[in-house]
Scaffold this active site. Structure first.
Site, short mmCIF file in Angstrom:
data_model
loop_
_atom_site.label_atom_id
_atom_site.label_comp_id
_atom_site.label_asym_id
_atom_site.label_seq_id
_atom_site.Cartn_x
_atom_site.Cartn_y
_atom_site.Cartn_z
N GLU A 197 43.72 26.36 81.38
CA GLU A 197 44.94 25.54 81.46
C GLU A 197 44.68 24.16 80.87
O GLU A 197 43.52 23.75 80.74
CB GLU A 197 45.37 25.40 82.93
CG GLU A 197 44.36 24.70 83.79
CD GLU A 197 44.60 24.98 85.29
OE1 GLU A 197 45.14 24.10 85.93
OE2 GLU A 197 44.23 26.06 85.77
N LYS A 245 44.08 20.24 80.49
CA LYS A 245 43.56 19.18 81.36
C LYS A 245 44.47 17.98 81.13
O LYS A 245 44.44 17.35 80.06
CB LYS A 245 42.11 18.86 80.99
CG LYS A 245 41.50 17.80 81.88
CD LYS A 245 40.01 17.69 81.59
CE LYS A 245 39.33 16.69 82.49
NZ LYS A 245 39.97 15.40 82.64
N ASP A 296 45.91 14.36 81.18
CA ASP A 296 45.24 13.07 81.16
C ASP A 296 46.05 12.06 81.98
O ASP A 296 46.86 11.31 81.45
CB ASP A 296 45.11 12.60 79.70
CG ASP A 296 44.07 11.53 79.56
OD1 ASP A 296 43.36 11.25 80.54
OD2 ASP A 296 43.95 10.96 78.45
N TYR A 349 47.80 21.35 90.29
CA TYR A 349 46.84 22.29 89.71
C TYR A 349 45.97 23.01 90.74
O TYR A 349 45.11 23.79 90.35
CB TYR A 349 45.99 21.64 88.63
CG TYR A 349 45.21 20.41 89.07
CD1 TYR A 349 44.21 20.49 90.03
CD2 TYR A 349 45.48 19.17 88.49
CE1 TYR A 349 43.51 19.38 90.43
CE2 TYR A 349 44.77 18.04 88.89
CZ TYR A 349 43.80 18.16 89.85
OH TYR A 349 43.10 17.05 90.25
N LYS A 351 36.24 19.25 76.95
CA LYS A 351 36.93 18.05 76.48
C LYS A 351 37.13 18.11 74.97
O LYS A 351 36.22 18.47 74.23
CB LYS A 351 36.09 16.80 76.82
CG LYS A 351 35.99 16.52 78.30
CD LYS A 351 37.26 15.87 78.84
CE LYS A 351 37.28 14.40 78.58
NZ LYS A 351 36.84 13.57 79.66
N CYS A 368 55.77 -16.94 55.95
CA CYS A 368 56.05 -15.50 55.91
C CYS A 368 55.46 -14.89 54.64
O CYS A 368 55.74 -15.36 53.54
CB CYS A 368 57.56 -15.27 55.94
SG CYS A 368 58.00 -13.55 55.66
N CYS A 379 58.81 -13.78 52.46
CA CYS A 379 59.80 -14.69 51.88
C CYS A 379 59.34 -16.15 51.86
O CYS A 379 60.08 -17.03 51.45
CB CYS A 379 61.12 -14.57 52.64
SG CYS A 379 61.02 -15.24 54.31
N CYS A 403 59.18 -14.70 61.53
CA CYS A 403 59.95 -15.21 60.40
C CYS A 403 61.41 -15.16 60.83
O CYS A 403 61.91 -14.09 61.18
CB CYS A 403 59.72 -14.32 59.18
SG CYS A 403 60.90 -14.64 57.86
N CYS A 461 65.15 -12.20 54.85
CA CYS A 461 63.77 -11.90 54.42
C CYS A 461 63.68 -10.44 53.98
O CYS A 461 64.06 -9.53 54.74
CB CYS A 461 62.82 -12.18 55.59
SG CYS A 461 61.16 -11.54 55.30
S1 IVH Z 1 40.99 21.21 88.61
C1 IVH Z 1 37.58 20.67 91.98
N1 IVH Z 1 42.82 21.26 86.77
O1 IVH Z 1 40.61 16.11 85.63
C2 IVH Z 1 38.22 19.94 90.86
N2 IVH Z 1 41.76 19.19 87.22
O2 IVH Z 1 37.97 15.04 84.91
C3 IVH Z 1 39.51 20.55 90.54
N3 IVH Z 1 42.64 17.32 85.85
O3 IVH Z 1 39.60 15.30 88.87
C4 IVH Z 1 40.11 19.95 89.37
N4 IVH Z 1 44.13 18.49 84.76
O4 IVH Z 1 42.10 14.90 88.20
C5 IVH Z 1 41.93 20.50 87.43
N5 IVH Z 1 44.49 21.47 85.19
C6 IVH Z 1 43.61 20.71 85.85
C7 IVH Z 1 43.48 19.33 85.59
C8 IVH Z 1 42.54 18.60 86.30
C9 IVH Z 1 43.61 17.29 84.94
C10 IVH Z 1 41.85 16.14 86.28
C11 IVH Z 1 41.57 16.10 87.73
C12 IVH Z 1 40.06 16.05 87.82
C13 IVH Z 1 39.70 15.46 86.49
C14 IVH Z 1 38.28 15.70 86.11
#
Ligand code: IVH
Length: 652
Positions: free
Chosen positions: A108, A110, A112, A217, A302, A396, A399, A412, A417
């Protein structure tokens, strides 16, 4: 209204919120919702002691004095990272050593953002705690409550401890920073920082306005099934926001899935920084166990870091449509996650001082999602003494008008301009404005230089034969441009308001103005009081509008645009072509997903969030993943982009 009727109203409004925010499939208009909501507020004003915990009015936020620290019932772990396929393979081998063949894996995105732990008891959202050090975090319930996709009440009454990631969409992040820029406040570096900062605020009405979102999640307590995948489907059924790109499969599917998620990255409306690979079965997870910080049953793959170091060769100064002079770093071209970066923004003079950057420096450049690359740090160790100070111009560059310092920016102030006018044309044609394809920065530069474009009006004066002989253009690009110019006349009214480039008017304000004033004549004749009456329009916006429309040249521009047939009327109605027809979009498309979603909704269709037998059409792009398979199994009609456009009469 009786108390019972009030509770029914709360339930009804919450139901509409689920249809709107979770399923993108409202069954009443915004107006009807507003009317019901007013009724609710009226009752709550008269009986403040009766306000229900799950009333939608509690989503708009309030101020608290200070935050509390709360303990996590179950420790919040983090994830170990890998950066290459080899490392990922090692992880898979290590964890499946004793279970080969039996293990099912989920993959799935991750997300941010910022991690939160969320507790429900008796079917009600009870607590939300930030990760903190894993053992205890901050009480952030007041801000988490503003997340409209997160239910405040659920039908299961047992205790749930859920974990999820709070984030801000790229779009909301952009809007927040635009507003901060206008107000001269420091900008957030990326959506993650903005989301984390928002969760810490004491005043949750600010969080409510910023539009936080969340994906759940994991279930730590309250599991129903034996594995993660099934439990995530269960959460979806309870109306929780769960990411749609979770898939399950044997080990031979993992690498493809990780790649697919990587390919999705740019088309998603939120930032992801990797893919999470997890063992599905809770019993196997139990056996694998965990280290002090990480589980041994999951890993984060990552994606390539979106930073690189390179040489800052020079600094040029650009004048935008508002007159602000922006210093731009000219870089030794460098590759950052697949694209070449040769320029980066330095924002303003203060930022240059803050970074302490000089010409000849080696610098860290960061590119994140939709955002323009920027210089984030100087590598001072690489200096040899030949670096030169960056000198800000006093006049500027376009101009030669003397620049004035306004707040943090040098400006400006000459409305004639050339670079300001050019910037105005680029903004007018940009994607969120009139979306004229083929009229980006480079084309506008060229047409301006040749004299084809001297102002916005000239866009609609371009004729067959004007472009095709210009170096780098041809018959086809001319045809396409003319077609796109023609199409721009039909855009929604709010986009025109935004396209005019009026100070302080972003997309959201433009939408508000369009729906309140309905057409350009009403908007142009609005008085300061009319404008000020609107919730969400402050002094600055009202003044900007009055000033803009009292300028003779701007009024002439509007008259001209009207005469060539631009749409200047707001439309509330949804078309009926796709009325009652359900769609789902999957995979990477050649245009942003939002484009298609808007078309569907505008034509009266609905967008579903998962494949089910209620679905009528599945629109499929590249790398469609499991939805396509599921759709085919259920016999759903599959369309590609062209077929869909053809269906609604927009085919080529
Ligand atoms: S599972 C036991 N699933 O990434 C840990 N984490 O860098 C379970 N995060 O602390 C985490 N998307 O805050 C999981 N689909 C996802 C996630 C996810 C983002 C974050 C989460 C975690 C951090 C680690």
């Amino acid at each position: 209204m009786t108390y019972e009727e009030y509770l029914n109203l709360v339930a009804e409004l919450n139901h509409h919120c689920v249809r709107y925010y979770i399923y993108n499939d409202p069954i009443i208009s915004d107006y009807e919702y507003d009317m019901l909501y007013r009724k609710l507020l009226e009752f709550e004003r008269l009986h403040p002691e009766m306000v229900s915990e799950d009333s939608p009015s509690k989503r708009v936020g309030f101020k608290i004095d200070k935050t509390k620290t709360l303990k996590h019932d179950m420790k919040m772990l983090s994830l170990d990272n890998v950066y290459s396929e080899g490392e990922l393979l090692n992880f898979i081998n290590r964890s499946s050593k004793h279970f080969d063949g039996e293990i099912l894996w989920t993959v799935e995105p991750k997300i941010d953002g910022a991690a939160v732990s969320i507790i429900y008891e008796g079917g009600v959202l009870k607590s939300a705690i930030s990760r903190g050090d894993g053992y205890e975090g901050e009480d952030i319930l007041h801000n988490v409550r503003t997340i409209r996709t997160l239910p405040v009440k659920i039908k299961e009454t047992g205790k749930f401890i859920l974990r999820g990631e709070v984030f801000l969409s790229k779009e909301n992040f952009k809007l927040i920073n635009e507003e901060r820029k206008r107000k001269g406040e420091p900008l957030f570096a990326n959506p993650r920082n903005a989301a984390a900062g928002t969760l810490k605020l004491l005043d949750s009405s600010i969080a409510a306005k910023r539009g936080l979102d969340i994906f759940i999640y994991s279930i730590e307590e309250g599991r129903k099934y034996k594995g993660h995948f099934e439990d995530m489907e269960y959460l979806r059924e309870l109306n929780f926001p769960v990411n749609e790109n979770i898939t399950i499969g044997h080990r031979d599917t993992i690498f493809t899935r990780v790649k697919e998620i990587g390919n999705l990255r740019s088309s998603l409306s939120y930032d992801i920084d990797g893919a999470v690979v997890k063992v599905n079965d809770y019993e196997i997870r139990e056996i694998l166990g965990e280290t002090i910080k990480y589980p041994r049953w999951a890993i984060a793959y990552k994606f390539e870091a979106e930073q690189a170091t390179t040489l800052l060769k020079d600094v040029s100064f650009q004048v935008g449509r508002t007159g602000i002079v922006t210093p731009v770093a000219i870089l030794e071209p460098v590759n950052i996650s697949g694209s070449t970066v040769s320029k980066a923004s330095l924002h303003n003079e203060d930022e240059i001082h803050r970074l302490g950057v000089k010409i000849g420096d080696t610098v860290f450049v960061e590119k994140s999602g939709e955002i323009i690359p920027k210089v984030v740090k100087v590598v001072e160790e690489k200096r040899n003494g030949d670096e030169k100070d960056i000198v800000f111009p006093t006049e500027c560059p376009s101009c030669k008008n003397v620049l004035k310092k306004v707040d943090a920016y040098w400006k400006c102030l000459n409305l004639k301009c050339p670079d300001r006018i050019k910037g105005g044309i680029i903004h007018f044609a940009s994607r969120d404005a009139m979306d004229i394809k083929g009229l980006g920065e480079k084309a506008v530069d060229r047409f301006f230089e040749i004299g084809i474009l001297k102002n916005i009006q000239d866009i609609y004066k371009i004729k067959h034969g004007d472009i095709r002989y210009i170096d780098g253009f041809g018959e086809l690009s001319e045809e396409n441009l003319l077609k796109s110019i023609e199409e721009s006349k039909k855009r929604d009214f709010y986009r025109l308001i935004y396209a005019l480039g009026i100070d302080n008017i972003g997309i959201r304000t433009a939408q508000l103005l369009a729906s309140k004033f309905k057409d350009i004549d009403n908007l142009m004749s609005a008085t300061h009081d009319d404008l000020f009456d609107i919730h969400g329009v402050g002094e600055e916006i009202a003044n900007s509008l009055i000033e803009f429309f009292s300028n003779e040249e701007n009024r002439e521009l509007i008259i001209f645009l009207k005469s060539v047939g631009l749409n200047m009327r707001h439309s509330d109605e949804r078309g009926s072509l796709l009325s009652g027809v359900n769609f789902l979009i999957t995979g990477t498309l050649s245009r942003p997903r939002k484009f298609y979603e808007e078309l569907i909704v505008k034509n009266g269709g609905n967008i579903l969030s998962s494949v089910s037998k209620n679905l009528n059409y599945l629109i499929v792009g590249d790398n469609p993943g499991s939805k396509l398979e599921k759709g085919k199994k259920l016999g759903i009609i599959v369309l590609n982009e062209e077929q869909f456009l053809e269906m609604i009469g927009m085919g080529v």
